[in-house]
Design an enzyme around this catalytic site. Structure first.
Site, mmCIF file in Angstrom:
data_model
loop_
_atom_site.group_PDB
_atom_site.id
_atom_site.type_symbol
_atom_site.label_atom_id
_atom_site.label_comp_id
_atom_site.label_asym_id
_atom_site.label_seq_id
_atom_site.Cartn_x
_atom_site.Cartn_y
_atom_site.Cartn_z
ATOM 1 N N ASP A 78 -4.766 -3.396 3.359
ATOM 2 C CA ASP A 78 -5.317 -2.347 2.495
ATOM 3 C C ASP A 78 -6.138 -2.908 1.336
ATOM 4 O O ASP A 78 -6.497 -2.168 0.420
ATOM 5 C CB ASP A 78 -4.197 -1.445 1.983
ATOM 6 N N ASP A 89 -5.687 -8.487 2.571
ATOM 7 C CA ASP A 89 -4.703 -7.917 3.496
ATOM 8 C C ASP A 89 -5.168 -6.572 4.059
ATOM 9 O O ASP A 89 -6.302 -6.154 3.846
ATOM 10 C CB ASP A 89 -3.347 -7.769 2.800
ATOM 11 N N LYS A 91 -3.210 -3.854 -7.593
ATOM 12 C CA LYS A 91 -3.712 -5.199 -7.406
ATOM 13 C C LYS A 91 -5.002 -5.099 -6.593
ATOM 14 O O LYS A 91 -5.239 -4.103 -5.926
ATOM 15 C CB LYS A 91 -2.677 -6.099 -6.747
ATOM 16 N N SER A 150 -0.098 -1.763 4.487
ATOM 17 C CA SER A 150 -0.541 -3.017 3.889
ATOM 18 C C SER A 150 -0.576 -4.174 4.872
ATOM 19 O O SER A 150 -1.303 -4.139 5.849
ATOM 20 C CB SER A 150 0.325 -3.336 2.677
ATOM 21 N N HIS A 151 0.270 -5.207 4.628
ATOM 22 C CA HIS A 151 0.206 -6.416 5.445
ATOM 23 C C HIS A 151 0.952 -6.272 6.770
ATOM 24 O O HIS A 151 0.925 -7.178 7.596
ATOM 25 C CB HIS A 151 0.795 -7.584 4.668
ATOM 26 N N ASP A 153 -5.564 -5.036 -1.184
ATOM 27 C CA ASP A 153 -5.102 -5.287 -2.550
ATOM 28 C C ASP A 153 -4.621 -6.721 -2.776
ATOM 29 O O ASP A 153 -4.317 -7.097 -3.899
ATOM 30 C CB ASP A 153 -4.047 -4.255 -3.000
ATOM 31 N N ARG A 154 -4.553 -7.530 -1.723
ATOM 32 C CA ARG A 154 -4.099 -8.914 -1.912
ATOM 33 C C ARG A 154 -5.241 -9.893 -1.703
ATOM 34 O O ARG A 154 -6.251 -9.557 -1.090
ATOM 35 C CB ARG A 154 -3.028 -9.263 -0.892
HETATM 36 C C1 VG1 Z 1 5.949 -7.176 -0.969
HETATM 37 C C2 VG1 Z 1 5.639 -8.189 -2.044
HETATM 38 C C3 VG1 Z 1 5.390 -7.502 -3.370
HETATM 39 C C4 VG1 Z 1 4.277 -6.470 -3.196
HETATM 40 C C5 VG1 Z 1 4.656 -5.508 -2.087
HETATM 41 C C6 VG1 Z 1 3.570 -4.496 -1.797
HETATM 42 O O1 VG1 Z 1 7.132 -6.482 -1.304
HETATM 43 O O2 VG1 Z 1 6.676 -9.122 -2.159
HETATM 44 O O3 VG1 Z 1 5.062 -8.460 -4.334
HETATM 45 O O4 VG1 Z 1 4.067 -5.749 -4.391
HETATM 46 O O5 VG1 Z 1 4.901 -6.232 -0.878
HETATM 47 O O6 VG1 Z 1 2.361 -5.102 -1.540
HETATM 48 P P1 VG1 Z 1 8.560 -6.836 -0.660
HETATM 49 O O7 VG1 Z 1 9.491 -5.777 -1.177
HETATM 50 O O8 VG1 Z 1 8.358 -6.820 0.828
HETATM 51 O O9 VG1 Z 1 8.890 -8.211 -1.146
HETATM 52 V V1 VG1 Z 1 1.373 -4.494 -0.349
HETATM 53 O O10 VG1 Z 1 -0.075 -5.376 -0.421
HETATM 54 O O11 VG1 Z 1 2.263 -4.699 0.982
HETATM 55 O O12 VG1 Z 1 1.205 -2.868 -0.750
HETATM 56 CO CO CO Z 2 -1.526 -4.549 0.419
#
Ligand code: VG1
Ligand code: CO
Length: 552
Positions: A288, A286, A385, A121-122, A290-291
Site C-alpha cells: 500500500d 510495500d 508513514k 499492506s505487506h 507506506d513503507r
Molecule cells: C507491522 C509492523 C508495524 C507496522 C504495521 C502496519 O505490525 O511491525 O511497525 O506499523 O505492520 O504496517 P505488526 O503488528 O505485524 O508487527 V503496514 O505497512 O502493514 O500497514
Molecule cells: Co503498508
C-alpha cells in the site's frame, strides 16, 4: 401520463448477523479474501465503521486501495453503502487505486470526514491470500484505538446494514457520477500526492542528479500500488530514465510475491543492488505504499538508522529547513534517533507499534519526523508513514551532500555511534505456543532484574505500556522488553497484522560507540544477544523452529 423516474433509487435495509472475529489489528482488519467474501462479512464491517462515527451526513469520504484482488468489488459495495448512509461525496482513486499515504494526503487537502483504505499492506494478495480494510479519520491518520474499539464492539451486535440499489460506478474514467444523493468523483490517484512531494523537496536539484550526475536509481514497486506513483514522480517529473522503476504495474496478486520491502522479499532489487555495476541508490515499497527499504550500492540501510539519518540531515531539505519539533519512534525501533534528538536538543518520543500512535504527537506539533523499525518513515506532511516520501528525502539529501549512501551512513555512525539492530520473525507458528511464550515471559518479568547472562546484566524487564501525552489514553501489553545495563535490548511481541497462526517478532539491539568496531555484520555483532533471547524465551523449543523465517 405519470411515469416513474428511473433515477430514483432504493435504499434497502438488509438484515444481518454478527461475525465475532472482526477485531482490527495493528493496522485495520486483515483476513483471507475468502473470509471477506463470506455473506455480508464486508458489509457488516463497513456498516460498523459508519455506526461508530458521528456527523458525517453530507460530508466527504476518500476511498481506494492497493489494487489487490477483491479491491474493485469492495469499492462498489462501499460506495453504495456510503450513499445509503448519507455521505455527500466520495473521492475515489482512478481504477480504485490509492496508496495509503495518498489517501492521507487527499483527506487532508479536501478536509474530508475520513477515508477507507482497502489493503492488507505487506501481506500477499490474490484469491487465496489476504485482503484488508482500515478506516482513517479527518486528520488523515489511522483511527485511534478508541475508534477501532468502538467499531469492533459494533460488529458484535450489528443486525442491519443499509445499501443503495444502484448500478456499479465506472471507476476507470475520471469524472463525476451520481449515486442517489451522493456524488462520486473518480480522481487522479497520483496528482495531489505528487504536488505535495514537490512542495517538500528540491525537485530541481534531484532532477539535476538524474540528468547530469550519472546517478542511477533502481526503484522496485513489487507489483504493488507505488508503480503509478513512482513512474510519474521519478521518470516523468524528475527525469530519471525509463526503466528506473521495476515491477511497476500493480497486479491483483503482486505477481505472486510478498509486497514486503525487505532483503528477503524484495530479492529482485537486492540482486540488482548487490550485483556488478549496481546503481547508486535502490529502494522498494510495500503493498500500500507506506513503507520503504533503502539501499546503497552493495549496502543496506537499517530502517532505524534511516529515520535517524533523515533527522540529522533534515535541514538540508526545503520542507524541513526550519528544523524539527521532535522525533517519535515506535518502542521496538532502535535508539539511533534518540541520539540525534539529544544532539539537536529536541524530544524523542517512544510509542507502541503502529502509526496510529503518532497521530496525536503530529497534530500537537510535538514531533515532525516519525519512524518504525519495520521500514516505516514519515513526517507531519500527512498522518501515515510514506514510502516514496522517504525515498525522495534520501534523494534530496544525496543530491545536496554529493556522497554515497554508504559514506553518509558510516559517517553517521562515527558521529553518533552505531546501534546494531536486527529483527527476527518467526512467521506462521502455531498460535498456542506463541501465546504461551509471551505469557511465560510476562509472568517471569519480575525475576529478570539484576540477572547476569553471559557478558550482559539485565537492568530492567517490563511489558511496555504507553500513556499518550496528549489525550492521556493508556495502551498496555505492547511488547516485552528486556534492557541490559550497557543499553542493549531485546524485545518480544506478537504481530497484529498476520492472518495465519501467529508471527513472533524478536527485536535485538546493541550500541557500539567505537568507530573501529562498527563494521561488523549485525548478526555477528548481536550473536550473544540472539542466544540470550532464545534462552530467555525458549524460542526453539516452543516454536519448533531452528531459525527465523525472515531476518531484517
Ligand atoms: C507491522 C509492523 C508495524 C507496522 C504495521 C502496519 O505490525 O511491525 O511497525 O506499523 O505492520 O504496517 P505488526 O503488528 O505485524 O508487527 V503496514 O505497512 O502493514 O500497514
Ligand atoms: Co503498508
Amino acid at each position: 401520463m405519470l411515469s416513474i423516474d428511473p433515477i430514483v433509487m432504493n435504499i434497502r435495509a438488509v438484515s444481518t448477523t454478527p461475525y465475532l472475529d472482526q477485531k482490527p489489528g495493528t493496522s485495520g482488519l486483515r483476513k483471507l479474501v475468502k473470509t471477506f467474501q463470506q455473506f455480508h462479512y464486508l458489509e457488516n464491517f463497513v456498516q460498523s465503521i459508519f455506526d461508530s462515527l458521528e456527523g458525517y451526513q453530507g460530508q466527504t469520504l476518500v476511498l481506494g486501495g492497493d489494487g489487490r484482488y477483491y479491491n474493485r468489488e469492495a469499492i462498489q459495495i462501499i460506495l453504495k453503502m456510503a450513499a445509503a448512509n448519507g455521505f455527500g461525496r466520495v473521492l475515489v482513486g482512478q481504477g480504485g487505486i490509492f496508496s495509503t499515504p495518498a489517501v492521507s494526503a487527499v483527506i487532508r487537502k479536501n478536509q474530508a470526514f475520513g477515508g477507507i483504505i482497502l489493503s492488507a499492506s505487506h501481506n500477499p494478495g490474490g484469491p487465496d491470500a489476504d485482503f484488508g480494510i482500515k478506516y482513517n479519520i479527518g486528520n488523515g491518520g489511522p483511527a485511534p484505538e478508541k475508534v477501532t474499539e468502538a467499531i469492533f464492539a459494533r460488529t458484535k451486535t450489528i443486525d442491519t446494514y443499509t445499501v443503495l440499489d444502484a448500478n456499479d460506478v465506472d471507476l476507470d474514467t475520471l469524472g463525476t457520477a451520481q449515486l442517489g444523493e451522493m456524488t462520486v468523483e473518480v480522481i487522479d490517484s497520483v496528482a495531489d500526492y505528487a504536488e505535495l512531494m514537490q512542495a517538500l523537496f528540491d525537485f530541481d536539484r534531484i532532477r539535476q542528479l538524474f540528468t547530469t550526475g550519472n546517478f542511477r536509481l533502481c526503484f522496485d514497486a513489487l507489483h504493488a500500488v507505488t508503480g503509478p506513483y513512482a513512474h510519474r514522480i521519478f521518470e516523468e517529473i524528475l527525469g530519471a530514465p525509463a526503466g528506473t522503476v521495476q515491477n511497476g504495474v500493480p497486479l491483483e496478486d503482486f505477481g505472486g510475491g510478498h509486497p514486503d520491502p525487505n532483503l528477503v522479499y524484495a530479492h529482485d532489487l537486492v540482486e540488482v543492488m548487490y550485483g556488478n555495476d549496481a546503481p547508486d541508490f535502490g529502494a522498494a515499497s510495500d503493498g500500500d505504499g507506506d513503507r520503504n527499504m533503502i539501499l546503497g550500492r552493495h549496502f543496506f540501510v537499517t530502517p532505524s538508522d534511516s529515520i535517524a539519518i533523515l533527522a540529522a540531515n533534515a535541514t538540508l531539505v526545503p520542507g524541513y529547513k526550519a528544523g524539527l519539533a521532535g522525533i517519535a519512534r515506535s518502542m521496538p525501533t532502535s535508539q539511533a534517533s534518540d541520539r540525534v534528538a539529544q544532539q539537536l536538543g529536541i524530544e524523542c518520543y517512544e510509542t507502541p507499534t503502529g502509526w496510529k500512535f503518532f497521530g496525536n504527537l503530529l497534530d500537537a506539533n510535538k514531533a515532525t519526523l516519525c519512524g518504525e523499525e519495520s521500514f516505516g518513515t514519515g513526517s507531519n506532511h500527512i498522518r501515515e508513514k510514506d514510502g516514496l516520501w522517504a525515498v525522495l528525502f534520501w534523494l534530496n539529501v544525496l543530491a545536496v551532500r554529493g556522497e554515497s549512501v554508504e559514506q553518509i551512513v558510516t559517517q553517521h555512525w562515527q558521529t553518533y555511534g552505531r546501534n546494531y539492530y536486527s529483527r527476527h520473525d518467526y512467521e506462521e507458528v502455531e498460535m498456542e505456543p506463541a501465546t504461551q511464550l509471551i505469557e511465560e515471559l510476562r509472568s517471569n518479568l519480575s525475576t529478570f532484574k539484576g540477572k547476569s547472562v553471559g557478558r550482559y546484566t539485565i537492568e530492567y524487564a517490563d511489558d511496555f505500556s504507553y500513556t499518550d501525552p496528549i489525550d492521556g489514553s493508556v495502551s498496555q501489553k505492547q511488547g516485552v522488553r528486556i534492557g541490559f545495563t550497557d543499553g542493549s535490548r531485546i524485545v518480544f511481541r506478537l504481530s497484529g497484522t498476520g492472518t495465519k497462526g501467529a508471527t513472533l517478532r524478536v527485536y535485538l539491539e546493541s550500541y557500539e560507540p567505537d568507530s573501529s568496531k562498527q563494521l561488523l555484520d549485525p548478526q555477528e555483532a548481536l550473536d550473544e544477544l540472539i542466544e540470550i533471547a532464545d534462552e530467555i524465551a525458549q524460542i526453539k523449543i516452543l516454536t519448533g523452529r531452528e531459525k527465523p523465517t525472515v531476518i531484517t
